[in-house]
Motif scaffolding. Structure first.
Motif, PDB file in Angstrom:
ATOM      1  N   ALA A  13      38.479 -21.944  21.333  1.00 46.65           N
ATOM      2  CA  ALA A  13      38.279 -20.561  21.766  1.00 46.65           C
ATOM      3  C   ALA A  13      39.416 -19.674  21.275  1.00 46.65           C
ATOM      4  CB  ALA A  13      38.183 -20.506  23.291  1.00 46.65           C
ATOM      5  N   HIS A  14      40.627 -20.197  21.320  1.00 48.69           N
ATOM      6  CA  HIS A  14      41.798 -19.452  20.850  1.00 48.69           C
ATOM      7  C   HIS A  14      41.740 -19.254  19.337  1.00 48.69           C
ATOM      8  CE1 HIS A  14      46.198 -19.366  19.621  1.00 48.69           C
ATOM      9  NE2 HIS A  14      46.031 -18.239  20.284  1.00 48.69           N
ATOM     10  N   ASN A  15      41.353 -20.308  18.623  1.00 48.78           N
ATOM     11  CA  ASN A  15      41.284 -20.224  17.162  1.00 48.78           C
ATOM     12  C   ASN A  15      40.218 -19.236  16.696  1.00 48.78           C
ATOM     13  OD1 ASN A  15      43.299 -22.121  16.966  1.00 48.78           O
ATOM     14  ND2 ASN A  15      41.938 -23.824  16.469  1.00 48.78           N
ATOM     15  N   ALA A  16      39.190 -19.037  17.534  1.00 49.15           N
ATOM     16  CA  ALA A  16      38.105 -18.130  17.174  1.00 49.15           C
ATOM     17  C   ALA A  16      38.475 -16.662  17.392  1.00 49.15           C
ATOM     18  CB  ALA A  16      36.861 -18.461  17.985  1.00 49.15           C
ATOM     19  N   SER A  17      39.571 -16.411  18.085  1.00 44.66           N
ATOM     20  CA  SER A  17      40.013 -15.035  18.334  1.00 44.66           C
ATOM     21  C   SER A  17      40.213 -14.309  17.002  1.00 44.66           C
ATOM     22  CB  SER A  17      41.318 -15.058  19.130  1.00 44.66           C
ATOM     23  OG  SER A  17      41.743 -13.766  19.435  1.00 44.66           O
ATOM     24  N   PRO A  18      39.838 -13.030  16.913  1.00 45.00           N
ATOM     25  CA  PRO A  18      39.455 -12.122  17.996  1.00 45.00           C
ATOM     26  C   PRO A  18      37.980 -12.135  18.364  1.00 45.00           C
ATOM     27  CG  PRO A  18      39.555 -10.888  15.961  1.00 45.00           C
ATOM     28  CD  PRO A  18      39.920 -12.314  15.615  1.00 45.00           C
ATOM     29  N   ASN A  19      37.225 -13.114  17.886  1.00 45.89           N
ATOM     30  CA  ASN A  19      35.823 -13.197  18.291  1.00 45.89           C
ATOM     31  C   ASN A  19      35.721 -13.665  19.733  1.00 45.89           C
ATOM     32  OD1 ASN A  19      35.095 -12.537  15.670  1.00 45.89           O
ATOM     33  ND2 ASN A  19      34.858 -14.666  15.039  1.00 45.89           N
ATOM     34  N   GLY A  20      34.710 -13.185  20.420  1.00 49.05           N
ATOM     35  CA  GLY A  20      34.465 -13.654  21.778  1.00 49.05           C
ATOM     36  C   GLY A  20      33.807 -15.029  21.755  1.00 49.05           C
ATOM     37  N   VAL A  21      34.044 -15.788  22.817  1.00 48.03           N
ATOM     38  CA  VAL A  21      33.543 -17.160  22.903  1.00 48.03           C
ATOM     39  C   VAL A  21      33.048 -17.419  24.325  1.00 48.03           C
ATOM     40  CG1 VAL A  21      34.161 -19.599  22.698  1.00 48.03           C
ATOM     41  CG2 VAL A  21      35.148 -17.946  21.122  1.00 48.03           C
ATOM     42  N   HIS A  22      32.010 -18.261  24.442  1.00 48.98           N
ATOM     43  CA  HIS A  22      31.519 -18.706  25.752  1.00 48.98           C
ATOM     44  C   HIS A  22      32.404 -19.860  26.234  1.00 48.98           C
ATOM     45  CE1 HIS A  22      27.842 -16.329  25.404  1.00 48.98           C
ATOM     46  NE2 HIS A  22      27.682 -16.808  24.177  1.00 48.98           N
ATOM     47  N   VAL A  23      33.314 -19.570  27.147  1.00 54.97           N
ATOM     48  CA  VAL A  23      34.218 -20.615  27.637  1.00 54.97           C
ATOM     49  C   VAL A  23      33.827 -21.091  29.037  1.00 54.97           C
ATOM     50  CG1 VAL A  23      36.600 -21.199  28.218  1.00 54.97           C
ATOM     51  CG2 VAL A  23      36.133 -19.756  26.238  1.00 54.97           C
ATOM     52  N   GLY A  70      32.912 -39.516  18.267  1.00 48.44           N
ATOM     53  CA  GLY A  70      33.043 -39.811  16.849  1.00 48.44           C
ATOM     54  C   GLY A  70      31.885 -39.324  16.001  1.00 48.44           C
ATOM     55  N   LEU A  71      31.007 -38.519  16.574  1.00 45.77           N
ATOM     56  CA  LEU A  71      29.879 -37.985  15.824  1.00 45.77           C
ATOM     57  C   LEU A  71      30.250 -36.718  15.064  1.00 45.77           C
ATOM     58  CD1 LEU A  71      27.137 -38.519  18.552  1.00 45.77           C
ATOM     59  CD2 LEU A  71      27.392 -39.808  16.436  1.00 45.77           C
ATOM     60  N   ILE A  72      31.348 -36.092  15.468  1.00 47.69           N
ATOM     61  CA  ILE A  72      31.880 -34.910  14.807  1.00 47.69           C
ATOM     62  C   ILE A  72      33.340 -35.183  14.486  1.00 47.69           C
ATOM     63  CG2 ILE A  72      32.554 -32.488  15.172  1.00 47.69           C
ATOM     64  CD1 ILE A  72      30.041 -32.092  16.799  1.00 47.69           C
ATOM     65  N   ASP A  73      33.744 -34.990  13.236  1.00 46.30           N
ATOM     66  CA  ASP A  73      35.131 -35.273  12.871  1.00 46.30           C
ATOM     67  C   ASP A  73      36.030 -34.047  13.096  1.00 46.30           C
ATOM     68  OD1 ASP A  73      34.749 -33.545  10.684  1.00 46.30           O
ATOM     69  OD2 ASP A  73      34.430 -35.188   9.270  1.00 46.30           O
ATOM     70  N   ASP A  74      37.320 -34.227  12.871  1.00 50.11           N
ATOM     71  CA  ASP A  74      38.273 -33.151  13.141  1.00 50.11           C
ATOM     72  C   ASP A  74      37.998 -31.912  12.290  1.00 50.11           C
ATOM     73  OD1 ASP A  74      39.556 -34.663  15.029  1.00 50.11           O
ATOM     74  OD2 ASP A  74      41.196 -35.292  13.727  1.00 50.11           O
ATOM     75  N   ASP A  75      37.652 -32.133  11.030  1.00 54.56           N
ATOM     76  CA  ASP A  75      37.397 -30.993  10.150  1.00 54.56           C
ATOM     77  C   ASP A  75      36.229 -30.156  10.652  1.00 54.56           C
ATOM     78  OD1 ASP A  75      39.472 -31.618   8.470  1.00 54.56           O
ATOM     79  OD2 ASP A  75      38.227 -32.697   7.015  1.00 54.56           O
ATOM     80  N   LEU A  76      35.173 -30.815  11.083  1.00 55.31           N
ATOM     81  CA  LEU A  76      33.995 -30.071  11.528  1.00 55.31           C
ATOM     82  C   LEU A  76      34.253 -29.387  12.866  1.00 55.31           C
ATOM     83  CD1 LEU A  76      31.121 -29.247  10.940  1.00 55.31           C
ATOM     84  CD2 LEU A  76      30.331 -31.302  12.126  1.00 55.31           C
ATOM     85  N   ILE A  77      34.871 -30.071  13.809  1.00 52.28           N
ATOM     86  CA  ILE A  77      35.119 -29.447  15.110  1.00 52.28           C
ATOM     87  C   ILE A  77      36.020 -28.228  14.957  1.00 52.28           C
ATOM     88  CG2 ILE A  77      37.156 -30.821  15.775  1.00 52.28           C
ATOM     89  CD1 ILE A  77      34.330 -29.968  18.186  1.00 52.28           C
ATOM     90  N   ASN A  78      36.976 -28.295  14.029  1.00 53.94           N
ATOM     91  CA  ASN A  78      37.901 -27.181  13.831  1.00 53.94           C
ATOM     92  C   ASN A  78      37.295 -26.037  13.022  1.00 53.94           C
ATOM     93  OD1 ASN A  78      40.019 -28.370  15.292  1.00 53.94           O
ATOM     94  ND2 ASN A  78      40.687 -29.544  13.515  1.00 53.94           N
ATOM     95  N   SER A  79      36.074 -26.242  12.543  1.00 51.33           N
ATOM     96  CA  SER A  79      35.373 -25.172  11.824  1.00 51.33           C
ATOM     97  C   SER A  79      34.664 -24.215  12.773  1.00 51.33           C
ATOM     98  CB  SER A  79      34.335 -25.782  10.864  1.00 51.33           C
ATOM     99  OG  SER A  79      33.194 -26.263  11.581  1.00 51.33           O
ATOM    100  N   PHE A  80      34.721 -24.498  14.071  1.00 56.00           N
ATOM    101  CA  PHE A  80      33.966 -23.707  15.036  1.00 56.00           C
ATOM    102  C   PHE A  80      34.224 -22.204  14.895  1.00 56.00           C
ATOM    103  CE2 PHE A  80      33.956 -21.535  19.187  1.00 56.00           C
ATOM    104  CZ  PHE A  80      32.605 -21.599  19.458  1.00 56.00           C
ATOM    105  N   ASP A  81      33.168 -21.469  14.654  1.00 59.35           N
ATOM    106  CA  ASP A  81      33.180 -20.003  14.576  1.00 59.35           C
ATOM    107  C   ASP A  81      34.148 -19.467  13.524  1.00 59.35           C
ATOM    108  OD1 ASP A  81      31.986 -17.640  15.465  1.00 59.35           O
ATOM    109  OD2 ASP A  81      33.649 -17.177  16.797  1.00 59.35           O
ATOM    110  N   ARG A  82      34.477 -20.306  12.536  1.00 57.07           N
ATOM    111  CA  ARG A  82      35.394 -19.862  11.490  1.00 57.07           C
ATOM    112  C   ARG A  82      34.807 -20.027  10.098  1.00 57.07           C
ATOM    113  NH1 ARG A  82      41.354 -22.153  12.652  1.00 57.07           N
ATOM    114  NH2 ARG A  82      41.890 -20.236  11.543  1.00 57.07           N
ATOM    115  N   ASP A  83      33.715 -20.784  10.008  1.00 50.13           N
ATOM    116  CA  ASP A  83      33.151 -21.132   8.703  1.00 50.13           C
ATOM    117  C   ASP A  83      31.634 -21.063   8.825  1.00 50.13           C
ATOM    118  OD1 ASP A  83      32.189 -22.336   6.423  1.00 50.13           O
ATOM    119  OD2 ASP A  83      33.625 -23.978   6.437  1.00 50.13           O
ATOM    120  N   SER A  84      30.991 -20.325   7.944  1.00 55.95           N
ATOM    121  CA  SER A  84      29.539 -20.162   8.020  1.00 55.95           C
ATOM    122  C   SER A  84      28.802 -21.488   7.884  1.00 55.95           C
ATOM    123  CB  SER A  84      29.055 -19.186   6.936  1.00 55.95           C
ATOM    124  OG  SER A  84      29.356 -19.683   5.638  1.00 55.95           O
TER     125      SER A  84
END
Length: 261
Positions: A13-23, A70-84
């Motif tokens: 949620a913090h990394n997605a700032s300044p976009n709003g997020v459902h927390v 383990g179904l989602i790796d670190d790269d994918l989870i960290n792409s949240f709301d930052r990569d189309s």
């Protein structure tokens, strides 16, 4: 696992700032996902168990649970709301990672779950279908049509979990559209119903482990929106807001203190 998921939810949620997020709606169902991720079998093809998130704004709980499994790796989870090409604010169907249905339009996920359960009851009777709905989502008429269908077809392979946090974007569920007794309504619609503390792991395990009869099952999980974070607890900001640096630091400190205690 719940601790790791909550810390990651706040980080994303913090990394997605300044976009709003459902927390808030994600924090209310973390423990539900912890238990379901433990008891369900996500491996295999048509015989895999289905976990369907109908309240799509709880996506961060789904993503972090899949990440822990383990179904989602670190790269994918960290792409949240930052990569189309990455993970979005609402889930996008990706069966390979355990995301069974695209979410966002409330009410549709349960109808999808009922359809899955109807087919699988004869095709793969051991396969379980679990669907998580929000209590605000119960305002949708399509939800009650799906519930009626589930009972009519004796879909004993279906379990519906209601994240009963008593809050939705426009206020409390009592103020927006009073639901009365959800337990009484679900029982009247033909479900075996269990009410539990949705933040208590043992209580959730017990509810989900009750023997299956000839009816669909419903678990009403009483939860707190924004659970564990004082400025997110039952506030409008909890539904959709920006996680600033200051808020992030405060939220992390409160989460760490909760688990240290």
């Amino acid at each position: 696992m719940a601790y790791a998921m909550k810390k990651k939810i706040l980080e994303l949620a913090h990394n997605a700032s300044p976009n709003g997020v459902h927390v808030g709606g994600a924090l209310s169902c973390v423990e539900i996902f912890v238990v379901l991720a433990d008891i369900l079998n996500f491996t295999g093809n048509t015989d895999r168990d289905r976990l369907i998130l109908s309240k799509g704004h709880g996506a961060l709980s789904l993503y972090t649970a899949m990440w822990q499994k383990g179904l989602i790796d670190d790269d994918l989870i960290n792409s949240f709301d930052r990569d189309s090409e990455g993970l979005h604010v609402h889930p996008t169907r990706d069966i390979s990672r355990g995301i069974e249905v695209s979410g966002g339009s409330l009410g549709l996920g349960l109808s999808y779950a009922v359809g899955q359960a109807y087919v699988l009851k004869n095709y793969s009777p051991e396969t379980k279908v679990h669907c998580i709905v929000g209590d605000g989502e119960l305002d949708e008429g399509i939800v009650w049509e799906a519930l009626m269908s589930a009972a009519n077809y004796h879909l004993s392979n279906l379990t519906v979990t209601v994240d009963r946090n008593n809050a939705q974007i426009d206020g409390s569920t009592d103020e927006v559209m009073s639901l009365g007794s959800v337990k009484d309504k679900l029982e009247a619609f033909g479900f075996d119903v269990y009410e539990v503390n949705g933040h208590d792991i043992d209580s959730l395990f017990e509810a989900y482990s009750h023997p299956i009869g000839d009816k669909p099952k419903a678990v009403i999980a009483t939860t707190v929106k924004g659970n564990g974070i004082d400025f997110l607890t039952n506030t409008k900001e909890s539904h959709f807001g920006v996680m600033t640096d200051k808020k992030y630091s405060k939220a992390v400190a409160q989460t760490e203190a909760y688990y240290e205690d």
